[in-house]
Design an enzyme around this catalytic site. Structure first.
Site, mmCIF file in Angstrom:
data_model
loop_
_atom_site.group_PDB
_atom_site.id
_atom_site.type_symbol
_atom_site.label_atom_id
_atom_site.label_comp_id
_atom_site.label_asym_id
_atom_site.label_seq_id
_atom_site.Cartn_x
_atom_site.Cartn_y
_atom_site.Cartn_z
ATOM 1 N N PHE A 1 65.645 117.786 -4.099
ATOM 2 C CA PHE A 1 65.154 116.413 -4.034
ATOM 3 C C PHE A 1 63.652 116.466 -3.776
ATOM 4 O O PHE A 1 63.199 117.071 -2.809
ATOM 5 C CB PHE A 1 65.870 115.646 -2.922
ATOM 6 C CG PHE A 1 65.593 114.176 -2.992
ATOM 7 C CD1 PHE A 1 66.261 113.373 -3.891
ATOM 8 C CD2 PHE A 1 64.632 113.613 -2.169
ATOM 9 C CE1 PHE A 1 65.985 112.019 -3.979
ATOM 10 C CE2 PHE A 1 64.351 112.255 -2.249
ATOM 11 C CZ PHE A 1 65.038 111.460 -3.155
ATOM 12 N N ARG B 1 55.870 107.663 -2.039
ATOM 13 C CA ARG B 1 55.477 107.443 -3.439
ATOM 14 C C ARG B 1 53.981 107.671 -3.627
ATOM 15 O O ARG B 1 53.526 107.982 -4.725
ATOM 16 C CB ARG B 1 55.788 106.002 -3.866
ATOM 17 C CG ARG B 1 57.265 105.669 -3.990
ATOM 18 C CD ARG B 1 57.399 104.331 -4.686
ATOM 19 N NE ARG B 1 58.700 103.701 -4.505
ATOM 20 C CZ ARG B 1 59.767 103.941 -5.287
ATOM 21 N NH1 ARG B 1 59.682 104.787 -6.270
ATOM 22 N NH2 ARG B 1 60.898 103.307 -5.059
ATOM 23 N N ASP C 1 60.285 108.592 -4.459
ATOM 24 C CA ASP C 1 60.412 108.192 -3.054
ATOM 25 C C ASP C 1 61.620 108.790 -2.358
ATOM 26 O O ASP C 1 62.585 109.223 -2.997
ATOM 27 C CB ASP C 1 60.533 106.668 -2.964
ATOM 28 C CG ASP C 1 61.913 106.183 -3.437
ATOM 29 O OD1 ASP C 1 62.282 106.490 -4.584
ATOM 30 O OD2 ASP C 1 62.624 105.534 -2.653
ATOM 31 N N LYS D 1 65.477 117.417 -14.530
ATOM 32 C CA LYS D 1 66.383 118.215 -13.686
ATOM 33 C C LYS D 1 67.659 118.440 -14.485
ATOM 34 O O LYS D 1 68.640 117.704 -14.329
ATOM 35 C CB LYS D 1 66.778 117.374 -12.457
ATOM 36 C CG LYS D 1 66.020 117.636 -11.198
ATOM 37 C CD LYS D 1 66.711 116.859 -10.071
ATOM 38 C CE LYS D 1 65.837 116.755 -8.873
ATOM 39 N NZ LYS D 1 66.432 115.874 -7.849
ATOM 40 N N ASP E 1 59.988 108.687 -14.380
ATOM 41 C CA ASP E 1 59.511 109.718 -13.450
ATOM 42 C C ASP E 1 60.339 110.996 -13.552
ATOM 43 O O ASP E 1 59.819 112.089 -13.666
ATOM 44 C CB ASP E 1 59.485 109.191 -12.000
ATOM 45 C CG ASP E 1 60.801 108.541 -11.560
ATOM 46 O OD1 ASP E 1 61.786 108.554 -12.329
ATOM 47 O OD2 ASP E 1 60.843 108.012 -10.432
ATOM 48 N N ASP F 1 67.520 112.863 -14.190
ATOM 49 C CA ASP F 1 68.435 113.617 -13.330
ATOM 50 C C ASP F 1 69.842 113.550 -13.929
ATOM 51 O O ASP F 1 70.175 114.319 -14.833
ATOM 52 C CB ASP F 1 68.346 113.039 -11.917
ATOM 53 C CG ASP F 1 69.175 113.811 -10.901
ATOM 54 O OD1 ASP F 1 69.568 114.941 -11.194
ATOM 55 O OD2 ASP F 1 69.433 113.268 -9.800
ATOM 56 N N LYS G 1 60.205 101.657 -9.972
ATOM 57 C CA LYS G 1 58.812 101.767 -9.596
ATOM 58 C C LYS G 1 58.282 103.173 -9.783
ATOM 59 O O LYS G 1 57.088 103.407 -9.833
ATOM 60 C CB LYS G 1 58.669 101.412 -8.103
ATOM 61 C CG LYS G 1 59.244 100.092 -7.702
ATOM 62 C CD LYS G 1 59.154 99.953 -6.157
ATOM 63 C CE LYS G 1 60.176 98.984 -5.685
ATOM 64 N NZ LYS G 1 60.376 99.091 -4.215
ATOM 65 N N GLY G 2 59.211 104.135 -9.862
ATOM 66 C CA GLY G 2 58.830 105.539 -9.766
ATOM 67 C C GLY G 2 57.832 106.040 -10.797
ATOM 68 O O GLY G 2 57.034 106.929 -10.514
#
Ligand code: IMP
Ligand code: MG
Length: 178
Positions: A150, A163, A157, A129, A98, A101, A42-43
């Site tokens: 983070f 979000r 989220d 990142k 989004d 990482d 969903k990000g």
């Protein structure tokens, strides 16, 4: 909700500048083509929405449900793809994510669509990142480098919350110990 934020990393204005720049780059690189943008749910929803408004060439939108984080701020290392998978045969695909990482999510999704016959695949991430990486995954379009912390907001989220913040920020320590 705003009271839970220790510091803002990317403001609404920063985000607008980033999406404008990336939209311009993509429109130029894909001139004469019709790329298919696939948003990882969903990000990446707010980023997808803002980015598409800045793209000035014909394009299509698809969505794919992927989950990699299972609770809190720790990566489980397990990536799941759920639901319908877009038909990508012969398409110039741009994966919209989004944050990049560890690189596990995008490595899996990229392979999935290559196996399904995509003509080309590029990766567009709002945040990168680099210190989190466990493989050699690299994005073709990067909004900004994210501090190795983070972050929440703008689709990102913490336990499904935050979000809806219109900016990206770091949570106060006390939020984690609640
Ligand atoms: P990875 O590259 O497979 O590790 O996973 C990327 C996914 O992890 C992203 O789609 C996010 O959902 C999540 N993620 C990684 N870093 C953060 C963060 O700082 N805040 C919120 N979610 C994050
Ligand atoms: Mg995600």
């Amino acid at each position: 909700m705003n009271n839970d934020i220790l510091k803002v990393c990317f403001s609404e204005n920063d985000i607008l500048e980033i999406t404008k720049r990336l939209g311009k780059e993509i429109s130029k690189d894909y001139e004469g083509k019709t790329p298919m943008l696939i948003c990882l749910l969903k990000g990446a929803v707010p980023f997808m929405s803002d980015l598409c408004k800045q793209i000035t060439i014909p394009m299509t939108q698809e969505f794919l449900k992927v989950s990699s984080y299972h609770g809190g701020t720790a990566s489980s290392g397990i990536v799941n793809v759920r639901g319908d998978i877009p038909e990508v045969k012969g398409k110039d695909v741009i994966l919209v994510e989004d944050i990049l990482d560890t690189g596990r999510t995008l490595a899996l999704v990229k392979k999935l669509f290559l196996d399904k016959g995509a003509k080309s695949i590029k990766i567009c991430v709002f945040l990168d990142k680099p210190e989190g990486r466990v493989n050699d995954m690299r994005a073709d379009y990067i909004g900004a480098i994210c501090p190795n912390e983070f972050v929440v907001g703008y689709g990102l989220d913490y336990n499904e919350l935050y979000r809806n913040l219109p900016y990206v920020g770091v949570l106060k320590e006390e939020v984690y110990s609640k």
